[in-house]
Design an enzyme around this catalytic site. Structure first.
Site, PDB file in Angstrom:
ATOM      1  N   GLY A 144       0.747  -1.510  -0.200  1.00 24.43           N
ATOM      2  CA  GLY A 144      -0.022  -0.153  -0.086  1.00 24.43           C
ATOM      3  C   GLY A 144       1.148   1.056   0.467  1.00 24.43           C
ATOM      4  N   ARG A 193      -7.986  -2.615  -2.144  1.00 21.31           N
ATOM      5  CA  ARG A 193      -7.516  -1.191  -0.810  1.00 21.31           C
ATOM      6  C   ARG A 193      -8.740  -0.105  -1.498  1.00 21.31           C
ATOM      7  NH1 ARG A 193      -2.079  -2.299   2.036  1.00 21.31           N
ATOM      8  NH2 ARG A 193      -2.951  -0.777   3.979  1.00 21.31           N
ATOM      9  N   SER A 236      -3.455   8.973   8.418  1.00 18.15           N
ATOM     10  CA  SER A 236      -2.769   8.442   7.249  1.00 18.15           C
ATOM     11  C   SER A 236      -1.916   8.757   6.931  1.00 18.15           C
ATOM     12  CB  SER A 236      -3.957   7.671   6.226  1.00 18.15           C
ATOM     13  OG  SER A 236      -2.573   7.121   5.303  1.00 18.15           O
ATOM     14  N   ASP A 248      -0.359  -0.624  13.343  1.00 17.27           N
ATOM     15  CA  ASP A 248      -0.177  -1.463  12.450  1.00 17.27           C
ATOM     16  C   ASP A 248       0.585  -3.047  13.947  1.00 17.27           C
ATOM     17  OD1 ASP A 248       0.189  -1.245   9.926  1.00 17.27           O
ATOM     18  OD2 ASP A 248       1.855  -0.972   9.943  1.00 17.27           O
ATOM     19  N   ARG A 279      -7.559  -6.939   9.675  1.00 20.39           N
ATOM     20  CA  ARG A 279      -7.613  -7.233  11.099  1.00 20.39           C
ATOM     21  C   ARG A 279      -8.548  -7.311  12.255  1.00 20.39           C
ATOM     22  NH1 ARG A 279      -1.601  -4.319   9.566  1.00 20.39           N
ATOM     23  NH2 ARG A 279      -1.449  -6.035   7.568  1.00 20.39           N
TER      24      ARG A 279
HETATM   25  C1  S3P Z   1       3.335   2.665   6.860  1.00 19.64           C
HETATM   26  C2  S3P Z   1       1.729   3.232   7.448  1.00 19.64           C
HETATM   27  C3  S3P Z   1       0.803   3.016   7.919  1.00 19.64           C
HETATM   28  C4  S3P Z   1       0.897   1.463   8.621  1.00 19.64           C
HETATM   29  C5  S3P Z   1       1.426   0.684   7.062  1.00 19.64           C
HETATM   30  C6  S3P Z   1       2.849   1.431   6.583  1.00 19.64           C
HETATM   31  C7  S3P Z   1       3.995   3.826   5.988  1.00 19.64           C
HETATM   32  O1  S3P Z   1      -0.962   2.821   6.554  1.00 19.64           O
HETATM   33  O2  S3P Z   1      -0.313   1.165   8.365  1.00 19.64           O
HETATM   34  O3  S3P Z   1       2.264  -0.259   7.124  1.00 19.64           O
HETATM   35  O4  S3P Z   1       5.198   3.223   5.764  1.00 19.64           O
HETATM   36  O5  S3P Z   1       2.721   5.210   5.444  1.00 19.64           O
HETATM   37  P1  S3P Z   1      -1.480   4.076   6.728  1.00 19.64           P
HETATM   38  O6  S3P Z   1      -0.609   5.067   6.612  1.00 19.64           O
HETATM   39  O7  S3P Z   1      -2.835   3.935   5.580  1.00 19.64           O
HETATM   40  O8  S3P Z   1      -1.977   4.212   8.388  1.00 19.64           O
END
Ligand code: S3P
Length: 425
Positions: A91, A119, A164, A312, A343
């Site tokens: 993601g 997603r 986020s 996480d 989750r």
């Molecule tokens: C991350 C941000 C988080 C986290 C993902 C890594 C990142 O996601 O859950 O494992 O590296 O910016 P969200 O920004 O969607 O919460």
């Protein structure tokens, strides 16, 4: 994978490099002028997906004995890829790359595996569209594959409905190329690695409370990055040490940035003593050694602004709560439903199958601790964090647990089972 219970874990360990920092080091290294050396780069499937995308855009990324070197080509040095960019399971790759690619003078298409294609991407498409980006969800379902038609962008002030780091980072990276300042205000503070690393590379970034602001960049410059161990990976060993009586574990060089380290606070609230030593900072991102010994845990409520700092780690916290005395409530965590798997549902079903007294709520779960857990056959849903959480839970349960698709740990921690086996007695 079959996992039998163990008596305790003990020893010393260095967990692999931080996933979030490794992704960002490749990305910023690629658009910086000159070389970026990354020490401690996480060689897991997710970060290798990011590296492969930039290789497709003409960036040379070389693996040496100690470090990975990214031969940056400057802010406007990326080349149009000749294929669709495959972000795998990551993601972070899809969302941050969308921000970075929207302002380029070429078009790209981003996709990934079955999980990534489910997603939500509207969360980045909306603010980027407000900046003038042309991003289309090819299946018109708000998910990848995303077709990005590169073009000029305008700076915006974005108030994000969700805390986020991926949304914040996508907008800030786009802002590097916009025609004015770009800011993002979030409901509570998410991890700030993008802001810290952008400053290190010479970007103009300021953070004020819940708002991060970036000015358009003229040039970023290659840096030496020292990636600390990933606290999200360390969390599984912290939990194992806490849950298994007479355990003692030292985890060296773990990233303890406050926007990431909520797990330490939760463990303390549950009754753990975690000793922090050798604290230092590299480019604003702190790291330290953590010493953990087993503890009797008690149930707590986890919710509010701490949630993004341990997002996480919530599956592991839920499992720990099964072994704690009293009730644990996890709330304000609806984001867990749109991770690599749902989750909340997966953890509630898995822990209940093991014998836990656990109930699903809209934005979290409620766990009454104290019932003994027993091994069963469990589906990881190809979600790396679910696999590692259930593996640790299995160590503290009675009887053998079978994990389906256990190899998905390669997404963030390819040597996880070996490290766990080395410390178990
Ligand atoms: C991350 C941000 C988080 C986290 C993902 C890594 C990142 O996601 O859950 O494992 O590296 O910016 P969200 O920004 O969607 O919460």
């Amino acid at each position: 994978m079959k996992i039998a219970p163990v008596k305790k874990i003990s020893g010393e360990l260095t967990v692999p490099g931080d996933k979030s920092i490794s992704h960002r080091a490749i990305m910023l290294g690629s658009i910086a002028k000159g070389d970026t050396e990354i020490d401690g780069f996480l060689e897991s499937a997710d970060c290798l997906s990011t590296a492969a995308c930039f290789a497709r855009m003409g960036i040379k990324i070389e693996k040496g004995d100690k470090a990975v070197t990214v031969r940056g080509r400057g802010l406007h040095g990326l080349k149009a890829p000749d294929t669709i960019l495959d972000c795998g399971n990551s993601g972070t790759t899809v969302r941050l790359l969308s921000g970075l690619l929207a302002p380029q003078n070429f078009d790209t298409t981003l996709t990934g595996d079955a999980s990534i294609q489910k997603r939500p991407m509207k969360r980045i498409m909306d603010p980027l569209a407000e900046m003038g980006a042309k991003i289309q969800s090819i299946n018109e379902n708000g998910c990848a594959p995303l077709k990005i038609c590169g073009g000029p962008l305008t700076g915006i002030r974005y108030v994000s409905p969700v805390a986020s780091a991926q949304v914040k980072s996508a907008v800030l990276l786009a802002g590097l190329y916009a025609d004015g300042a770009t800011s993002v205000t979030e409901p509570s503070l998410s991890r700030n690695h993008t802001e810290l690393m952008l400053s290190q590379f010479g970007g103009s970034v300021t953070s004020d409370g819940l708002t991060a602001k970036v000015l358009p960049a003229n040039e970023l410059y290659g840096q030496h990055i020292c990636v600390p161990g990933d606290i999200s990976s360390a969390a599984y060993f912290i939990a194992a040490a806490l849950l298994l009586p007479h355990s003692e574990v030292l985890i060296q060089n773990v990233g303890v940035n406050k926007t990431r380290a909520g797990i330490l606070e939760v463990c303390r609230q549950m009754g753990a003593v975690i000793e922090v030593s050798n604290a230092s900072k590299e480019a604003g991102d702190p790291r330290a050694d953590l010493f953990i010994r087993s503890a009797s845990l008690k149930g707590i409520t986890v919710g509010g602004p701490i949630i993004p700092t341990l997002i996480d780690e919530l599956p592991m916290i839920a499992a720990m709560a099964c072994f704690a005395e009293g009730t644990t409530v996890i709330r304000d965590a609806a984001e867990l439903r749109v991770k690599e798997s749902n989750r909340i549902a997966v953890m509630v079903n898995s822990l209940r199958a093991m014998g836990a007294d656990i109930e699903e709520t809209e934005d979290g779960m409620r766990i009454c601790g104290g019932r003994p857990l027993h091994g069963v056959c469990l589906d990881t849903h190809k979600d790396h964090r679910i696999a590692m959480t259930l593996a640790v839970t299995a160590l503290a349960a009675e009887g053998e647990t079978e994990l389906l698709d256990a190899d998905c740990v390669r997404i963030s921690y390819p040597g996880f089972y070996e490290d766990l086996a080395r410390l178990t007695v």
